[in-house]
Motif scaffolding. Structure first.
Motif, PDB file in Angstrom:
ATOM      1  N   GLU A 114       0.815  -1.218   0.000  1.00 53.54           N
ATOM      2  CA  GLU A 114       0.000   0.000   0.000  1.00 53.54           C
ATOM      3  C   GLU A 114       0.846   1.266   0.000  1.00 53.54           C
ATOM      4  O   GLU A 114       0.352   2.339  -0.345  1.00 53.54           O
ATOM      5  N   THR A 115       2.121   1.154   0.381  1.00 53.83           N
ATOM      6  CA  THR A 115       3.016   2.324   0.315  1.00 53.83           C
ATOM      7  C   THR A 115       3.620   2.483  -1.076  1.00 53.83           C
ATOM      8  O   THR A 115       4.342   3.443  -1.330  1.00 53.83           O
ATOM      9  N   GLY A 116       3.347   1.518  -1.967  1.00 49.12           N
ATOM     10  CA  GLY A 116       3.885   1.583  -3.325  1.00 49.12           C
ATOM     11  C   GLY A 116       5.193   0.839  -3.500  1.00 49.12           C
ATOM     12  O   GLY A 116       5.782   0.860  -4.591  1.00 49.12           O
ATOM     13  N   ALA A 117       5.668   0.172  -2.448  1.00 46.95           N
ATOM     14  CA  ALA A 117       6.942  -0.539  -2.527  1.00 46.95           C
ATOM     15  C   ALA A 117       6.818  -1.771  -3.413  1.00 46.95           C
ATOM     16  O   ALA A 117       5.755  -2.397  -3.503  1.00 46.95           O
ATOM     17  N   ARG A 118       7.906  -2.120  -4.090  1.00 55.26           N
ATOM     18  CA  ARG A 118       7.977  -3.410  -4.753  1.00 55.26           C
ATOM     19  C   ARG A 118       8.451  -4.407  -3.709  1.00 55.26           C
ATOM     20  O   ARG A 118       9.505  -4.216  -3.085  1.00 55.26           O
ATOM     21  N   VAL A 119       7.668  -5.447  -3.484  1.00 51.41           N
ATOM     22  CA  VAL A 119       7.939  -6.382  -2.398  1.00 51.41           C
ATOM     23  C   VAL A 119       8.318  -7.760  -2.951  1.00 51.41           C
ATOM     24  O   VAL A 119       7.643  -8.291  -3.839  1.00 51.41           O
ATOM     25  N   ILE A 120       9.414  -8.295  -2.421  1.00 44.49           N
ATOM     26  CA  ILE A 120       9.807  -9.675  -2.708  1.00 44.49           C
ATOM     27  C   ILE A 120       9.600 -10.454  -1.423  1.00 44.49           C
ATOM     28  O   ILE A 120      10.316 -10.252  -0.436  1.00 44.49           O
ATOM     29  N   ALA A 121       8.588 -11.302  -1.388  1.00 47.13           N
ATOM     30  CA  ALA A 121       8.256 -12.065  -0.190  1.00 47.13           C
ATOM     31  C   ALA A 121       8.958 -13.419  -0.233  1.00 47.13           C
ATOM     32  O   ALA A 121       8.642 -14.251  -1.088  1.00 47.13           O
ATOM     33  N   LEU A 143       4.496  -7.465  -6.576  1.00 46.99           N
ATOM     34  CA  LEU A 143       4.799  -8.471  -5.565  1.00 46.99           C
ATOM     35  C   LEU A 143       5.327  -9.745  -6.217  1.00 46.99           C
ATOM     36  O   LEU A 143       4.726 -10.279  -7.145  1.00 46.99           O
ATOM     37  N   ASP A 144       6.474 -10.216  -5.722  1.00 44.87           N
ATOM     38  CA  ASP A 144       7.025 -11.525  -6.102  1.00 44.87           C
ATOM     39  C   ASP A 144       7.040 -12.396  -4.858  1.00 44.87           C
ATOM     40  O   ASP A 144       7.506 -11.961  -3.791  1.00 44.87           O
ATOM     41  N   VAL A 145       6.539 -13.612  -4.986  1.00 53.28           N
ATOM     42  CA  VAL A 145       6.531 -14.551  -3.866  1.00 53.28           C
ATOM     43  C   VAL A 145       7.434 -15.730  -4.226  1.00 53.28           C
ATOM     44  O   VAL A 145       7.271 -16.352  -5.275  1.00 53.28           O
ATOM     45  N   VAL A 146       8.398 -16.022  -3.341  1.00 54.09           N
ATOM     46  CA  VAL A 146       9.371 -17.081  -3.609  1.00 54.09           C
ATOM     47  C   VAL A 146       9.425 -18.012  -2.405  1.00 54.09           C
ATOM     48  O   VAL A 146       9.480 -17.551  -1.249  1.00 54.09           O
ATOM     49  N   HIS A 147       9.415 -19.323  -2.673  1.00 58.12           N
ATOM     50  CA  HIS A 147       9.574 -20.300  -1.600  1.00 58.12           C
ATOM     51  C   HIS A 147      11.044 -20.336  -1.208  1.00 58.12           C
ATOM     52  O   HIS A 147      11.862 -21.022  -1.838  1.00 58.12           O
ATOM     53  N   CYS A 148      11.387 -19.582  -0.181  1.00 60.19           N
ATOM     54  CA  CYS A 148      12.796 -19.392   0.189  1.00 60.19           C
ATOM     55  C   CYS A 148      12.897 -18.946   1.636  1.00 60.19           C
ATOM     56  O   CYS A 148      12.035 -18.211   2.128  1.00 60.19           O
ATOM     57  N   MET A 170      21.493 -16.737  -7.868  1.00 60.13           N
ATOM     58  CA  MET A 170      20.455 -17.201  -8.781  1.00 60.13           C
ATOM     59  C   MET A 170      19.119 -16.519  -8.477  1.00 60.13           C
ATOM     60  O   MET A 170      18.389 -16.130  -9.380  1.00 60.13           O
ATOM     61  N   LEU A 171      18.819 -16.376  -7.189  1.00 58.33           N
ATOM     62  CA  LEU A 171      17.575 -15.723  -6.782  1.00 58.33           C
ATOM     63  C   LEU A 171      17.512 -14.290  -7.291  1.00 58.33           C
ATOM     64  O   LEU A 171      16.525 -13.875  -7.911  1.00 58.33           O
ATOM     65  N   PHE A 172      18.573 -13.532  -7.050  1.00 56.38           N
ATOM     66  CA  PHE A 172      18.583 -12.127  -7.450  1.00 56.38           C
ATOM     67  C   PHE A 172      18.611 -11.975  -8.968  1.00 56.38           C
ATOM     68  O   PHE A 172      18.029 -11.037  -9.514  1.00 56.38           O
ATOM     69  N   GLN A 173      19.293 -12.891  -9.636  1.00 51.21           N
ATOM     70  CA  GLN A 173      19.321 -12.840 -11.095  1.00 51.21           C
ATOM     71  C   GLN A 173      17.918 -13.048 -11.669  1.00 51.21           C
ATOM     72  O   GLN A 173      17.505 -12.335 -12.580  1.00 51.21           O
ATOM     73  N   ASN A 174      17.183 -14.002 -11.118  1.00 51.51           N
ATOM     74  CA  ASN A 174      15.816 -14.263 -11.580  1.00 51.51           C
ATOM     75  C   ASN A 174      14.878 -13.092 -11.289  1.00 51.51           C
ATOM     76  O   ASN A 174      13.899 -12.873 -12.005  1.00 51.51           O
ATOM     77  N   LEU A 175      15.185 -12.345 -10.240  1.00 45.84           N
ATOM     78  CA  LEU A 175      14.343 -11.205  -9.864  1.00 45.84           C
ATOM     79  C   LEU A 175      14.781  -9.911 -10.544  1.00 45.84           C
ATOM     80  O   LEU A 175      14.141  -8.872 -10.363  1.00 45.84           O
ATOM     81  N   GLY A 176      15.867  -9.978 -11.304  1.00 47.90           N
ATOM     82  CA  GLY A 176      16.342  -8.785 -12.011  1.00 47.90           C
ATOM     83  C   GLY A 176      17.052  -7.776 -11.125  1.00 47.90           C
ATOM     84  O   GLY A 176      17.109  -6.589 -11.455  1.00 47.90           O
TER      85      GLY A 176
END
Length: 397
Positions: A114-121, A143-148, A170-176
């Motif tokens: 709701e604050t406009g943040a891009r969230v990686i959960a 929002l990106d949700v990752v089993h991690c 690998m995680l950060f590469q996939n998330l750009g």
């Protein structure tokens, strides 16, 4: 000048990439006592402190089963979630990148969105993932949700890597997500709650990652915004005026980061779940004692000027060794420790850092420990500036 670990030859990255607490580049100024001529060894203290055992931040098969008995805390108060989201946003008007650790029911996730943040959960419990993914519908990739499991990123024991255990690169590469220079701004913010029964273990792993510029710190000065118990927070912020709480971990974090207390919250604002996601009623004595404490929400921002020509991601492990040796006999005089740590003239070093020869370890501030290390490192009259015992040589090799 130092460079990021990714850009170093294999031989020079050995020290950084081996297990926690090891240093392996003997040619960079570390030697064992038996390597020195007898005449140089006569003046060294025979009552030198023994190396402290390094915290085992690896997972063995015996402790995996114990982890199943561990508990996780989740934010359940909408009021608290909104407070945390506003703290993170601050005065920023542009969207920020937030990595949320184990969001669970997603109450804080919703407030961050709701604050406009891009969230990686990053959620380690599969049972929460479908609901978390539903929060991101119609938000166009916000929002990106990752089993991690954030606290199990980049395991050091060479075990099989499968979710929720992942490799950050690998995680950060996939998330750009791309790396930025250490001197640049904050590339992303991490928000979460330190594990109940392994706060210190998590702190040791993260501090090794920070000084070596590996794992998430490969991408720059990642800012941690975490809930921690009052007890561990007091140790983390301890200074010489609190000798019973002051320890090597206190020095390492205070040298590396600006640490601020942002908020305190009672336990009632959190749910406690077991490993399988079941709500736990806190009847056990150990948990009941923890519940009497508040949780401290703190910000840990890596210092832009942490690294210098004399303290780098290459020789940081010698700095760690120095501190562990010193706090192994915390009530001893610094001069006695210097005799066992370095062939460099101890009294001259004390003069250069403006310390009396009777000063004790628990009377030295974190910034002075860094000054001590850098002063020895820049000594020009000695090829080998640090000493280690045979037991340390075994770890080195």
């Amino acid at each position: 000048m130092w460079v990021t670990v990714a850009g170093l030859p294999a031989r020079l990255t050995l020290s950084v990439l081996t297990g926690a607490g090891r240093f392996s580049i003997l040619g960079s100024g570390v030697a064992t006592r038996k390597d020195l001529p007898e005449v140089l060894r006569r003046g060294f203290s025979d009552s030198r402190p023994q190396p402290l055992p390094c915290p085992d931040i690896r997972e063995s098969s015996s402790c995996v089963s114990k982890c199943r008995l561990d508990y996780k805390r989740y934010v359940i108060s909408r009021r608290l979630a909104e407070t945390l989201a506003q703290i993170l946003q601050g005065k920023r008007k542009t969207p920020q990148l937030v990595l949320e650790c184990n969001p669970g029911p997603g109450i804080l996730t919703q407030a961050l969105l709701e604050t406009g943040a891009r969230v990686i959960a990053l959620e380690s419990d599969k049972t929460f993932i479908p609901h978390l993914e539903s929060l991101g519908k119609n938000l166009d990739g916000q929002l990106d949700v990752v089993h991690c499991d954030f606290f199990k990123l980049d395991p050091r024991n060479g075990s099989l890597v499968k979710p929720p255990i992942m490799i950050s690169q690998m995680l950060f590469q996939n998330l750009g997500i791309r790396a930025v220079p250490w001197s640049a701004g904050i590339p992303l913010k991490v928000i979460g709650i330190f594990p109940i029964k392994s706060e210190k273990k998590a702190l040791w792993k993260l501090i090794y990652d920070l000084y070596s510029c590996t794992s998430v710190y490969r991408y720059g000065r990642v800012e941690l915004n975490m809930f921690i118990s009052e007890k561990e927070y007091q140790k983390l912020k301890a200074r010489p005026k609190n000798p019973n709480l002051y320890q090597a971990l206190s020095v390492l974090w205070q040298v590396a980061c600006d640490i601020k207390l942002l908020h305190m919250e009672p336990w009632s604002s959190f749910d406690l779940h077991t490993q399988n996601g079941q709500l736990e009623k806190t009847k056990r004595r150990e948990l009941s004692e923890l519940i009497q404490q508040n949780l401290c929400f703190i910000r840990m921002t890596p210092r832009r000027n942490l690294f210098t020509e004399n303290l780098t991601p290459i020789n940081y492990d010698v700095f760690f060794h120095m501190l562990k040796q010193c706090f192994g006999k915390r009530n001893a005089k610094l001069v006695d420790h210097l005799h066992s740590l370095s062939p460099v003239d101890a009294k001259n070093i004390l003069t250069l850092i403006r310390k009396h020869e009777n000063v004790k370890i628990t009377n030295i501030c974190p910034e002075d420990f860094k000054l001590l290390f850098e002063t020895i490192e820049c000594s020009k009259d000695y090829n080998c500036k640090w000493l280690c015992d045979d037991i340390m040589e075994d770890r080195i090799m």
